[in-house]
Design a protein around this motif. Structure first.
Motif, PDB file in Angstrom:
ATOM      1  N   TYR A 122       0.822  -1.211   0.000  1.00  9.24           N
ATOM      2  CA  TYR A 122       0.000   0.000   0.000  1.00  9.24           C
ATOM      3  C   TYR A 122       0.860   1.266   0.000  1.00  9.24           C
ATOM      4  O   TYR A 122       0.561   2.232  -0.705  1.00  9.24           O
ATOM      5  CB  TYR A 122      -0.922  -0.015   1.224  1.00  9.24           C
ATOM      6  CG  TYR A 122      -1.705   1.258   1.418  1.00  9.24           C
ATOM      7  CD1 TYR A 122      -2.850   1.517   0.670  1.00  9.24           C
ATOM      8  CD2 TYR A 122      -1.295   2.211   2.353  1.00  9.24           C
ATOM      9  CE1 TYR A 122      -3.569   2.693   0.856  1.00  9.24           C
ATOM     10  CE2 TYR A 122      -2.002   3.390   2.534  1.00  9.24           C
ATOM     11  CZ  TYR A 122      -3.147   3.627   1.784  1.00  9.24           C
ATOM     12  OH  TYR A 122      -3.843   4.796   1.962  1.00  9.24           O
TER      13      TYR A 122
ATOM     14  N   ARG B 106     -10.788   3.714   8.168  1.00  2.00           N
ATOM     15  CA  ARG B 106     -11.418   2.746   7.265  1.00  2.00           C
ATOM     16  C   ARG B 106     -10.373   2.055   6.390  1.00  2.00           C
ATOM     17  O   ARG B 106     -10.425   0.830   6.202  1.00  2.00           O
ATOM     18  CB  ARG B 106     -12.472   3.429   6.398  1.00  2.00           C
ATOM     19  CG  ARG B 106     -13.158   2.491   5.388  1.00  2.00           C
ATOM     20  CD  ARG B 106     -14.235   3.214   4.619  1.00  2.00           C
ATOM     21  NE  ARG B 106     -15.369   3.523   5.485  1.00  2.00           N
ATOM     22  CZ  ARG B 106     -16.354   2.691   5.762  1.00  2.00           C
ATOM     23  NH1 ARG B 106     -16.356   1.460   5.226  1.00  2.00           N
ATOM     24  NH2 ARG B 106     -17.340   3.053   6.552  1.00  2.00           N
ATOM     25  N   VAL B 107      -9.435   2.807   5.874  1.00  2.00           N
ATOM     26  CA  VAL B 107      -8.388   2.214   5.041  1.00  2.00           C
ATOM     27  C   VAL B 107      -7.552   1.223   5.846  1.00  2.00           C
ATOM     28  O   VAL B 107      -7.204   0.141   5.358  1.00  2.00           O
ATOM     29  CB  VAL B 107      -7.500   3.313   4.425  1.00  2.00           C
ATOM     30  CG1 VAL B 107      -6.274   2.704   3.741  1.00  2.00           C
ATOM     31  CG2 VAL B 107      -8.291   4.148   3.435  1.00  2.00           C
TER      32      VAL B 107
ATOM     33  N   LEU C 181      -8.518  -0.563   8.402  1.00  2.00           N
ATOM     34  CA  LEU C 181      -9.314  -1.778   8.557  1.00  2.00           C
ATOM     35  C   LEU C 181      -9.350  -2.589   7.265  1.00  2.00           C
ATOM     36  O   LEU C 181      -9.301  -3.824   7.287  1.00  2.00           O
ATOM     37  CB  LEU C 181     -10.732  -1.422   9.003  1.00  2.00           C
ATOM     38  CG  LEU C 181     -10.883  -1.035  10.475  1.00  2.00           C
ATOM     39  CD1 LEU C 181     -12.264  -0.438  10.733  1.00  2.00           C
ATOM     40  CD2 LEU C 181     -10.656  -2.234  11.392  1.00  2.00           C
ATOM     41  N   GLU C 182      -9.426  -1.920   6.133  1.00  2.00           N
ATOM     42  CA  GLU C 182      -9.429  -2.625   4.851  1.00  2.00           C
ATOM     43  C   GLU C 182      -8.111  -3.371   4.626  1.00  2.00           C
ATOM     44  O   GLU C 182      -8.100  -4.499   4.116  1.00  2.00           O
ATOM     45  CB  GLU C 182      -9.684  -1.635   3.714  1.00  2.00           C
ATOM     46  CG  GLU C 182     -11.116  -1.112   3.672  1.00  2.00           C
ATOM     47  CD  GLU C 182     -11.298   0.030   2.690  1.00  2.00           C
ATOM     48  OE1 GLU C 182     -10.265   0.557   2.189  1.00  2.00           O
ATOM     49  OE2 GLU C 182     -12.459   0.410   2.420  1.00  2.00           O
ATOM     50  N   LEU C 183      -6.999  -2.755   5.011  1.00  2.00           N
ATOM     51  CA  LEU C 183      -5.703  -3.416   4.863  1.00  2.00           C
ATOM     52  C   LEU C 183      -5.598  -4.629   5.786  1.00  2.00           C
ATOM     53  O   LEU C 183      -5.074  -5.682   5.389  1.00  2.00           O
ATOM     54  CB  LEU C 183      -4.580  -2.425   5.161  1.00  2.00           C
ATOM     55  CG  LEU C 183      -4.426  -1.260   4.179  1.00  2.00           C
ATOM     56  CD1 LEU C 183      -3.363  -0.282   4.669  1.00  2.00           C
ATOM     57  CD2 LEU C 183      -4.089  -1.760   2.782  1.00  2.00           C
TER      58      LEU C 183
ATOM     59  N   GLN D 241      -8.107  -6.384   6.847  1.00  2.00           N
ATOM     60  CA  GLN D 241      -8.994  -7.389   6.272  1.00  2.00           C
ATOM     61  C   GLN D 241      -8.329  -8.094   5.088  1.00  2.00           C
ATOM     62  O   GLN D 241      -8.498  -9.308   4.907  1.00  2.00           O
ATOM     63  CB  GLN D 241     -10.306  -6.745   5.835  1.00  2.00           C
ATOM     64  CG  GLN D 241     -11.359  -7.768   5.391  1.00  2.00           C
ATOM     65  CD  GLN D 241     -12.729  -7.132   5.276  1.00  2.00           C
ATOM     66  OE1 GLN D 241     -12.916  -6.129   4.600  1.00  2.00           O
ATOM     67  NE2 GLN D 241     -13.708  -7.716   5.955  1.00  2.00           N
ATOM     68  N   GLU D 242      -7.558  -7.352   4.300  1.00  2.00           N
ATOM     69  CA  GLU D 242      -6.824  -7.970   3.193  1.00  2.00           C
ATOM     70  C   GLU D 242      -5.835  -9.005   3.724  1.00  2.00           C
ATOM     71  O   GLU D 242      -5.682 -10.096   3.147  1.00  2.00           O
ATOM     72  CB  GLU D 242      -6.090  -6.896   2.393  1.00  2.00           C
ATOM     73  CG  GLU D 242      -5.356  -7.430   1.178  1.00  2.00           C
ATOM     74  CD  GLU D 242      -4.682  -6.335   0.365  1.00  2.00           C
ATOM     75  OE1 GLU D 242      -3.756  -6.679  -0.406  1.00  2.00           O
ATOM     76  OE2 GLU D 242      -5.067  -5.158   0.497  1.00  2.00           O
TER      77      GLU D 242
ATOM     78  N   ASP E 266      -7.790 -12.073   4.857  1.00  2.00           N
ATOM     79  CA  ASP E 266      -8.202 -12.881   3.705  1.00  2.00           C
ATOM     80  C   ASP E 266      -7.015 -13.665   3.148  1.00  2.00           C
ATOM     81  O   ASP E 266      -7.142 -14.851   2.806  1.00  2.00           O
ATOM     82  CB  ASP E 266      -8.799 -11.987   2.619  1.00  2.00           C
ATOM     83  CG  ASP E 266     -10.115 -11.352   3.042  1.00  2.00           C
ATOM     84  OD1 ASP E 266     -10.739 -11.863   3.993  1.00  2.00           O
ATOM     85  OD2 ASP E 266     -10.519 -10.348   2.424  1.00  2.00           O
TER      86      ASP E 266
ATOM     87  N   LEU F  94     -18.367   2.411  10.346  1.00  2.00           N
ATOM     88  CA  LEU F  94     -17.362   1.338  10.361  1.00  2.00           C
ATOM     89  C   LEU F  94     -17.955   0.038  10.888  1.00  2.00           C
ATOM     90  O   LEU F  94     -17.693  -1.046  10.349  1.00  2.00           O
ATOM     91  CB  LEU F  94     -16.168   1.746  11.219  1.00  2.00           C
ATOM     92  CG  LEU F  94     -15.321   2.932  10.747  1.00  2.00           C
ATOM     93  CD1 LEU F  94     -14.177   3.184  11.729  1.00  2.00           C
ATOM     94  CD2 LEU F  94     -14.773   2.691   9.347  1.00  2.00           C
TER      95      LEU F  94
ATOM     96  N   ASP G 284     -19.872  -1.928   8.334  1.00  2.00           N
ATOM     97  CA  ASP G 284     -19.125  -2.535   7.240  1.00  2.00           C
ATOM     98  C   ASP G 284     -18.102  -3.569   7.698  1.00  2.00           C
ATOM     99  O   ASP G 284     -17.606  -4.360   6.877  1.00  2.00           O
ATOM    100  CB  ASP G 284     -18.408  -1.449   6.434  1.00  2.00           C
ATOM    101  CG  ASP G 284     -19.386  -0.518   5.738  1.00  2.00           C
ATOM    102  OD1 ASP G 284     -20.526  -0.945   5.483  1.00  2.00           O
ATOM    103  OD2 ASP G 284     -19.013   0.638   5.478  1.00  2.00           O
ATOM    104  N   PHE G 285     -17.750  -3.550   8.982  1.00  2.00           N
ATOM    105  CA  PHE G 285     -16.795  -4.513   9.532  1.00  2.00           C
ATOM    106  C   PHE G 285     -17.387  -5.124  10.798  1.00  2.00           C
ATOM    107  O   PHE G 285     -18.119  -4.458  11.532  1.00  2.00           O
ATOM    108  CB  PHE G 285     -15.470  -3.825   9.886  1.00  2.00           C
ATOM    109  CG  PHE G 285     -14.764  -3.195   8.716  1.00  2.00           C
ATOM    110  CD1 PHE G 285     -13.866  -3.917   7.950  1.00  2.00           C
ATOM    111  CD2 PHE G 285     -15.016  -1.866   8.387  1.00  2.00           C
ATOM    112  CE1 PHE G 285     -13.218  -3.335   6.871  1.00  2.00           C
ATOM    113  CE2 PHE G 285     -14.371  -1.265   7.314  1.00  2.00           C
ATOM    114  CZ  PHE G 285     -13.469  -2.008   6.544  1.00  2.00           C
TER     115      PHE G 285
END
Length: 423
Positions: free
Chosen positions: A196, A217-218, A220-222, A224-225, A228, A274, A277-278
């Protein structure tokens, strides 16, 4: 009688190489216990005072020789000859000797270290682990450990409003899988952050990864990546420690979020998005430590997560009772050094349980190896406990503590966090 024969104190170092008080209590039966007082990276205004010498020539003012001498000269003479097994009486005497709301006369670090040392000496007299000494019920579980993988705050040119981004392996089959899941996600997260940012993932003062941007938010997205990529999406949820007192401007009444001032209501609304979405187990210290109305508003709005107080409560029973009356929390973070004695911390815990609130024991960023908070985590049979990033010895030791305890508890299971989540 297992009476106290000697109390000795010394200055040692915490995991952030800052001086701290360590105390040893020895009984006439030959048993001994040791206690030390950790310190947080961020310290709330209602915590027991960490008494330091403020001598710039010694550890830049952080030495604790005055607190050590208070143990030797004031506390030790008062404890000699007393039964080490009567924790409530010993802690009551410590509170009386100090006589101040924040343990500021003798130092919360002096008082707390003695309290812990007495508890450990009493457990040694009984010939059993501390967690069995304080247990209220039969031991059947160990808590789910949570991992502080990304650290925010003010770091370089990035100001990340939220202090801790936490991974919670709440659907792991057992403690071994929970530990492995947290470590697997943490290991993969470094590469995700590097992709990133285009540069190596930095290490924050609390040993998690340094937040790569100012947008929660970003982050948390990282994470989550990384979850996964680890193949753990079916086992993992998240949690947040906002530590918003650090981002609050008392002159304007505003919080800093993504480089802009926002109101208490706006911060709650952003966080609600947040949680939609999470899957977030809890949000800790979303608002500053005196924003009672804001916390009550958060409880009413954040219906998919639990709202916890840390600086708001500071493990004080009176503040927890105030929060109960205001409907301001769904639970609190249990840090016994905040209030100063084991007895006071357990009274706050018992109050929470009576009212159906969640208690989450937590270590401190300036922690110690063999932290008593792990005995509380197992002995009180809590569903979840807060750990740091799996990077340094005192944090790894907390995980090893849970692995050992699970072996020593017959038919031990991982606590059921699924029963308390709201998503």
């Amino acid at each position: 009688m297992a009476s106290i024969e000697a109390v000795h104190a010394r200055q040692v170092l915490d995991c952030n190489h800052r001086p701290m008080v360590e105390v040893e209590v020895r009984t006439r039966t030959g048993h001994a216990g040791r206690g030390a007082s950790p310190t947080g990276q961020s310290v709330g205004g209602y915590e027991a005072l960490v008494l330091r010498d403020n001598d710039p020539g010694t550890y830049d003012g952080l030495s604790v020789h005055r607190a050590v001498e208070n143990v030797r000269q004031v506390i030790a003479p008062a404890l000699i000859g007393r039964d080490v097994r009567d924790q409530a009486a010993l802690d009551g005497l410590l509170v009386e000797l100090d006589g101040t709301p924040r343990k500021s006369r003798l130092g919360g670090n002096a008082v707390y270290s003695v309290s812990v040392a007495c508890l450990r000496a009493a457990a040694a007299v009984a010939g059993r682990p501390v967690y069995r000494t304080i247990a209220r019920t039969e031991l059947t579980t160990v808590p789910v450990p949570s991992f502080n993988v990304v650290n925010g705050g003010r770091c370089g040119d990035i100001v990340q409003a939220f202090n801790e981004f936490i991974v919670v392996p709440y659907r792991a089959a057992d403690i071994a899988e929970a530990v492995e899941t947290g470590i697997r996600v943490f290991d993969r997260l470094g590469a995700v952050i590097e992709k990133y940012t285009g540069t190596s993932a930095g290490i924050a003062p609390s040993y998690g990864y340094r937040a790569p941007c100012d947008d929660p938010r970003v982050v948390l997205e990282l994470i989550q990546e990384a979850v996964d990529a680890s193949g753990c999406a079916d086992k993992v949820a998240y949690a947040l420690d906002c530590a918003s007192s650090q981002m609050y401007d008392s002159t304007t009444g505003a919080y800093e979020l993504k480089g802009k001032p926002v109101s208490s209501a706006e911060l709650v609304d952003y966080t609600r998005g947040l949680t939609e979405d999470f899957d977030i187990v809890f949000v800790e210290d979303l608002l500053e430590e005196n924003d009672w109305d804001g916390f009550a508003h958060a409880v009413s709005q954040l219906t998919r997560t639990l709202v916890l107080g840390d600086d708001l409560i500071a493990t004080h029973r009176s503040r927890l009772e105030q929060a109960l009356a205001a409907g301001a929390v769904d639970g609190f973070v249990l840090k016994p050094n905040q209030v100063g004695t084991i007895t006071e911390a357990l009274e706050t815990y018992d109050t929470a349980v009576r009212h159906g609130l969640l208690a989450v024991p937590s270590g401190r960023s300036g922690g110690v190896v063999d932290d008593i908070v792990m005995d509380l985590s197992v002995g009180l049979q809590v569903p979840i406990q807060k750990n740091g990033a799996p990077r340094t010895g005192e944090r790894i030791e907390k995980l090893n503590f849970l692995l050992r305890a699970a072996e020593n508890i017959p038919d031990c299971r991982l606590a059921d966090v699924g029963g308390i989540v709201r998503f």
